[in-house]
Design a protein around this motif. Structure first.
Motif, PDB file in Angstrom:
ATOM      1  N   VAL A  34      12.510   2.181 -33.045  1.00 34.99           N
ATOM      2  CA  VAL A  34      12.466   0.820 -32.517  1.00 34.99           C
ATOM      3  C   VAL A  34      11.148   0.602 -31.783  1.00 34.99           C
ATOM      4  O   VAL A  34      10.924   1.186 -30.716  1.00 34.99           O
ATOM      5  CB  VAL A  34      13.651   0.559 -31.564  1.00 34.99           C
ATOM      6  N   PHE A  35      10.287  -0.217 -32.364  1.00 33.30           N
ATOM      7  CA  PHE A  35       9.045  -0.601 -31.702  1.00 33.30           C
ATOM      8  C   PHE A  35       9.352  -1.791 -30.800  1.00 33.30           C
ATOM      9  O   PHE A  35      10.019  -2.734 -31.218  1.00 33.30           O
ATOM     10  CB  PHE A  35       7.971  -0.972 -32.724  1.00 33.30           C
ATOM     11  N   GLY A  36       8.886  -1.742 -29.560  1.00 33.90           N
ATOM     12  CA  GLY A  36       9.229  -2.768 -28.586  1.00 33.90           C
ATOM     13  C   GLY A  36      10.531  -2.422 -27.885  1.00 33.90           C
ATOM     14  O   GLY A  36      11.286  -3.285 -27.454  1.00 33.90           O
ATOM     15  N   ARG A  70       5.031   0.920 -24.822  1.00 33.50           N
ATOM     16  CA  ARG A  70       3.780   1.232 -24.123  1.00 33.50           C
ATOM     17  C   ARG A  70       4.004   1.722 -22.706  1.00 33.50           C
ATOM     18  O   ARG A  70       3.104   2.282 -22.096  1.00 33.50           O
ATOM     19  CB  ARG A  70       2.880   0.002 -24.107  1.00 33.50           C
ATOM     20  N   ARG A  71       5.181   1.515 -22.180  1.00 29.39           N
ATOM     21  CA  ARG A  71       5.452   1.924 -20.793  1.00 29.39           C
ATOM     22  C   ARG A  71       5.611   3.435 -20.702  1.00 29.39           C
ATOM     23  O   ARG A  71       6.102   4.079 -21.611  1.00 29.39           O
ATOM     24  CB  ARG A  71       6.699   1.218 -20.285  1.00 29.39           C
ATOM     25  N   HIS A 108       9.357   7.446 -27.046  1.00 23.29           N
ATOM     26  CA  HIS A 108       8.005   7.887 -27.351  1.00 23.29           C
ATOM     27  C   HIS A 108       7.030   6.809 -26.882  1.00 23.29           C
ATOM     28  O   HIS A 108       7.127   5.663 -27.305  1.00 23.29           O
ATOM     29  CB  HIS A 108       7.842   8.133 -28.855  1.00 23.29           C
ATOM     30  N   ARG A 109       6.125   7.204 -26.017  1.00 23.13           N
ATOM     31  CA  ARG A 109       5.130   6.265 -25.518  1.00 23.13           C
ATOM     32  C   ARG A 109       4.005   6.154 -26.524  1.00 23.13           C
ATOM     33  O   ARG A 109       3.448   7.156 -26.983  1.00 23.13           O
ATOM     34  CB  ARG A 109       4.576   6.734 -24.175  1.00 23.13           C
ATOM     35  N   ALA A 110       3.672   4.894 -26.887  1.00 20.44           N
ATOM     36  CA  ALA A 110       2.581   4.664 -27.832  1.00 20.44           C
ATOM     37  C   ALA A 110       2.067   3.242 -27.678  1.00 20.44           C
ATOM     38  O   ALA A 110       2.822   2.329 -27.362  1.00 20.44           O
ATOM     39  CB  ALA A 110       3.053   4.888 -29.264  1.00 20.44           C
ATOM     40  N   ASP A 111       0.782   3.096 -27.917  1.00 20.67           N
ATOM     41  CA  ASP A 111       0.166   1.778 -28.015  1.00 20.67           C
ATOM     42  C   ASP A 111       0.218   1.417 -29.496  1.00 20.67           C
ATOM     43  O   ASP A 111      -0.254   2.175 -30.341  1.00 20.67           O
ATOM     44  CB  ASP A 111      -1.283   1.842 -27.521  1.00 20.67           C
ATOM     45  N   PHE A 112       0.786   0.267 -29.819  1.00 19.79           N
ATOM     46  CA  PHE A 112       1.008  -0.115 -31.216  1.00 19.79           C
ATOM     47  C   PHE A 112      -0.275  -0.218 -32.030  1.00 19.79           C
ATOM     48  O   PHE A 112      -0.232  -0.199 -33.253  1.00 19.79           O
ATOM     49  CB  PHE A 112       1.729  -1.459 -31.304  1.00 19.79           C
ATOM     50  N   GLU A 116      -4.103   7.169 -33.213  1.00 21.10           N
ATOM     51  CA  GLU A 116      -3.750   8.505 -32.733  1.00 21.10           C
ATOM     52  C   GLU A 116      -2.317   8.566 -32.197  1.00 21.10           C
ATOM     53  O   GLU A 116      -1.663   9.606 -32.280  1.00 21.10           O
ATOM     54  CB  GLU A 116      -4.721   8.973 -31.644  1.00 21.10           C
ATOM     55  N   ASP A 117      -1.832   7.460 -31.664  1.00 22.32           N
ATOM     56  CA  ASP A 117      -0.465   7.435 -31.137  1.00 22.32           C
ATOM     57  C   ASP A 117       0.566   7.575 -32.258  1.00 22.32           C
ATOM     58  O   ASP A 117       1.667   8.069 -32.042  1.00 22.32           O
ATOM     59  CB  ASP A 117      -0.215   6.166 -30.327  1.00 22.32           C
ATOM     60  N   TYR A 118       0.202   7.150 -33.454  1.00 19.84           N
ATOM     61  CA  TYR A 118       1.106   7.290 -34.594  1.00 19.84           C
ATOM     62  C   TYR A 118       1.148   8.735 -35.094  1.00 19.84           C
ATOM     63  O   TYR A 118       2.173   9.187 -35.593  1.00 19.84           O
ATOM     64  CB  TYR A 118       0.715   6.332 -35.722  1.00 19.84           C
TER      65      TYR A 118
END
Length: 184
Positions: A34-36, A70-71, A108-112, A116-118
């Motif tokens: 789930v993104f977001g 992102r949090r 999982h923390r990631a910037d969409f 590299e976050d992927y």
């Protein structure tokens, strides 16, 4: 999960039949990504729905839910926030039903927008697959601003997160938000 009718409680299967919906159980391992995951839509709608499906036995196979946001938080904090969302939006405390679901929930923390976050998401999903026996079946749920949808899909593909039928694995993408600016 039991609903209430004028004649008393009804099961999920009975409620599905009354609504004209065939009850479907997922019989193979999968991971919902789930993104977001830290947003309002996830708390108000998606997590309560996943809880009800889990509680109703619709996930017969091992499954996992991986929230991507992102949090900065860990699995424990994310699970606690989701438990509160279930309580708030379903009126159900959760108890043992929540505990069963919570063991399959990760963050999982990631910037969409950062490739590299992927790559780190791919590693994390591989670890979770190893625990659940998932051959790579994925449901990507994009509860993001519509502007992020193309970037997320492109980054998933670049990171090799759309397997091309490897070991019979399947991939689905659900974009939650509407597109466009007017009816025309």
């Amino acid at each position: 999960m039991a609903a209430t009718s004028t004649e008393g409680p009804v099961s999920v299967e009975q409620a599905s039949a009354l609504a004209g919906v065939l009850p479907v159980r997922v019989t193979e391992p999968f991971t919902a990504v789930v993104f977001g995951a830290t947003g309002d839509l996830t708390a108000r709608k998606l997590v309560p729905a996943l809880f009800r499906l889990s509680r109703g036995g619709f996930f017969a196979a091992p499954f996992a839910v991986v929230g991507v946001g992102r949090r900065d938080k860990d699995d424990g904090r994310f699970r606690a926030e989701l438990r509160e969302a279930v309580r708030t939006h379903t009126g159900v405390e959760g108890g043992a039903d929540w505990d069963r679901l919570a063991g399959s929930v990760f963050y999982h923390r990631a910037d969409f927008t950062v490739a590299e976050d992927y790559a780190s998401l791919a590693r994390r999903l591989g670890e979770i697959d190893g625990r659940t026996g998932n051959p790579g079946n994925r449901l990507y749920y994009l509860a993001t601003d519509p502007d992020y949808v193309p970037a997320v899909v492109e980054r998933l593909a670049e990171a090799g997160l759309f397997p091309s039928g490897a070991a019979g694995a399947w991939t689905r993408v659900v974009a939650e938000k509407p597109f466009g600016h007017d009816l025309a």
